[in-house]
Design an enzyme around this catalytic site. Structure first.
Site, mmCIF file in Angstrom:
data_model
loop_
_atom_site.group_PDB
_atom_site.id
_atom_site.type_symbol
_atom_site.label_atom_id
_atom_site.label_comp_id
_atom_site.label_asym_id
_atom_site.label_seq_id
_atom_site.Cartn_x
_atom_site.Cartn_y
_atom_site.Cartn_z
ATOM 1 N N SER A 64 -4.355 0.211 -11.843
ATOM 2 C CA SER A 64 -5.001 -1.104 -11.759
ATOM 3 C C SER A 64 -5.523 -1.389 -10.343
ATOM 4 C CB SER A 64 -4.062 -2.212 -12.235
ATOM 5 O OG SER A 64 -3.027 -2.443 -11.331
ATOM 6 N N ASN A 65 -4.837 -0.884 -9.325
ATOM 7 C CA ASN A 65 -5.384 -1.049 -7.966
ATOM 8 C C ASN A 65 -6.663 -0.239 -7.795
ATOM 9 O OD1 ASN A 65 -3.739 -2.790 -6.023
ATOM 10 N ND2 ASN A 65 -2.147 -1.676 -7.155
ATOM 11 N N HIS A 120 1.805 -0.983 -0.991
ATOM 12 C CA HIS A 120 3.230 -0.996 -1.332
ATOM 13 C C HIS A 120 3.610 -2.409 -1.789
ATOM 14 C CE1 HIS A 120 7.401 0.169 -1.263
ATOM 15 N NE2 HIS A 120 7.663 -0.974 -0.647
ATOM 16 N N THR A 178 -1.482 -9.380 -8.857
ATOM 17 C CA THR A 178 -2.726 -10.146 -8.692
ATOM 18 C C THR A 178 -3.168 -10.144 -7.228
ATOM 19 O OG1 THR A 178 -2.064 -11.558 -10.518
ATOM 20 C CG2 THR A 178 -3.743 -12.439 -9.062
ATOM 21 N N ARG A 217 5.382 21.933 -2.460
ATOM 22 C CA ARG A 217 4.608 20.686 -2.330
ATOM 23 C C ARG A 217 3.359 20.891 -1.486
ATOM 24 N NH1 ARG A 217 7.115 15.670 -3.211
ATOM 25 N NH2 ARG A 217 9.145 15.944 -4.152
ATOM 26 N N ARG A 266 4.041 10.576 -5.514
ATOM 27 C CA ARG A 266 4.609 11.784 -4.926
ATOM 28 C C ARG A 266 4.865 11.534 -3.451
ATOM 29 N NH1 ARG A 266 6.531 15.658 -7.813
ATOM 30 N NH2 ARG A 266 5.903 17.283 -6.360
ATOM 31 N N GLU A 270 -2.213 -7.852 -4.986
ATOM 32 C CA GLU A 270 -2.546 -6.463 -4.604
ATOM 33 C C GLU A 270 -4.023 -6.196 -4.836
ATOM 34 O OE1 GLU A 270 -0.025 -3.279 -5.983
ATOM 35 O OE2 GLU A 270 1.700 -4.602 -6.177
ATOM 36 N N ASP A 321 6.362 4.715 3.443
ATOM 37 C CA ASP A 321 6.205 3.260 3.501
ATOM 38 C C ASP A 321 6.345 2.714 4.926
ATOM 39 O OD1 ASP A 321 5.805 3.321 0.755
ATOM 40 O OD2 ASP A 321 7.925 2.989 0.310
HETATM 41 C C1 GRF Z 1 1.520 -0.988 -7.473
HETATM 42 O O1 GRF Z 1 2.489 -1.984 -7.573
HETATM 43 C C2 GRF Z 1 1.463 -0.457 -6.068
HETATM 44 O O2 GRF Z 1 1.772 -1.412 -5.098
HETATM 45 C C3 GRF Z 1 2.517 0.616 -6.090
HETATM 46 O O3 GRF Z 1 2.445 1.192 -7.360
HETATM 47 C C4 GRF Z 1 1.884 0.256 -8.276
HETATM 48 C C5 GRF Z 1 0.681 0.913 -8.858
HETATM 49 O O4 GRF Z 1 0.089 0.150 -9.862
HETATM 50 N N1 GRF Z 1 2.319 1.552 -5.010
HETATM 51 P P1 GRF Z 1 -1.349 0.531 -10.403
HETATM 52 O O5 GRF Z 1 -1.255 1.972 -10.910
HETATM 53 O O6 GRF Z 1 -2.324 0.394 -9.303
HETATM 54 O O7 GRF Z 1 -1.592 -0.424 -11.526
#
Ligand code: GRF
Length: 208
Positions: free
Chosen positions: A18-19, A115, A178, A71, A97, A180, A151
């Site tokens: 979603s981001n 994050h 929302t 990795r 990962r 983010e 992080d």
């Molecule tokens: C989000 O909460 C982001 O902050 C975290 O993982 C989640 C990813 O959500 N790193 P999406 O795949 O972007 O919906």
């Protein structure tokens, strides 16, 4: 309308994306300084990959499993794909990962992560459960530069939300998600156009 020179970015996802969707929407604007040159997922079944394809973006699934414990070899494949696509800046968007120094050093100063907490509070997983358990009254999300430590790294932007009485991890996560989706495009813009005016909302959040 001004057409801004768009810099090619890459997005790394593992899940619903979603981001990534928020970044796709932002990049659609002529005056946004980025275009998405490549979306990579370590999870071939990530729903976000399908959304990226539906949006007409170049995508690649680079499954980590065939690489076993190597990795760095997995990351070399990711790095090569990003470079072949001409990517200049990488956005981690729910990429699940841990990165080795190979990738963090290769993209130092050019890799962002989002994050779901107000770092440096609650790095790692299960941030909403931990925030509720700790009893904090403000929680939120952070976009930061990626460094070797998970992080951590310089903070580019944060958004705070109130923790409401009766919140569950799910209700809190939804309120933060929302934010983010607003924060990530704004933070990426700030990185790509550092001379533009910083954005901040005038109101402070006060929670008792
Ligand atoms: C989000 O909460 C982001 O902050 C975290 O993982 C989640 C990813 O959500 N790193 P999406 O795949 O972007 O919906």
């Amino acid at each position: 309308m001004t057409v801004t020179k768009k810099r090619p970015i890459g997005i790394l996802i593992s899940g619903r994306g979603s981001n990534m969707g928020a970044l796709i929407a932002a990049c659609a604007a002529a005056d946004y300084p980025a275009r998405i040159a490549m979306v990579i997922s370590n999870n071939p079944d990530a729903p976000g990959l399908e959304s990226a394809r539906a949006a007409g973006l170049a995508t690649k699934a680079i499954d980590h499993r065939p690489f076993g414990r190597d990795r760095a070899a997995h990351e070399r494949a990711i790095d090569a794909t990003l470079r072949d696509a001409g990517v200049e800046v990488v956005c981690l968007a729910g990429y699940m990962r841990l990165l080795t120094p190979f990738l963090t050093q290769a993209w130092a100063g050019r890799m962002l992560n989002i994050h779901p907490s107000l770092l440096p509070s609650f790095p790692g997983l299960h941030t909403h459960e931990r925030a509720l358990h700790a009893g904090v009254r403000l929680h939120g999300c952070t976009v930061h530069m990626v460094t070797e430590a998970m992080d951590e790294g310089p903070i580019i932007g944060q958004a705070a939300v109130p923790v409401l009485h009766g919140d569950t991890p799910d209700t809190l996560a939804a309120r933060i998600l929302t934010q983010e989706h607003l924060l990530y495009p704004a933070a990426l813009r700030r990185v790509l156009m550092p001379d533009t005016q910083p954005q901040a909302t005038a109101d402070a959040l006060l929670c008792v």
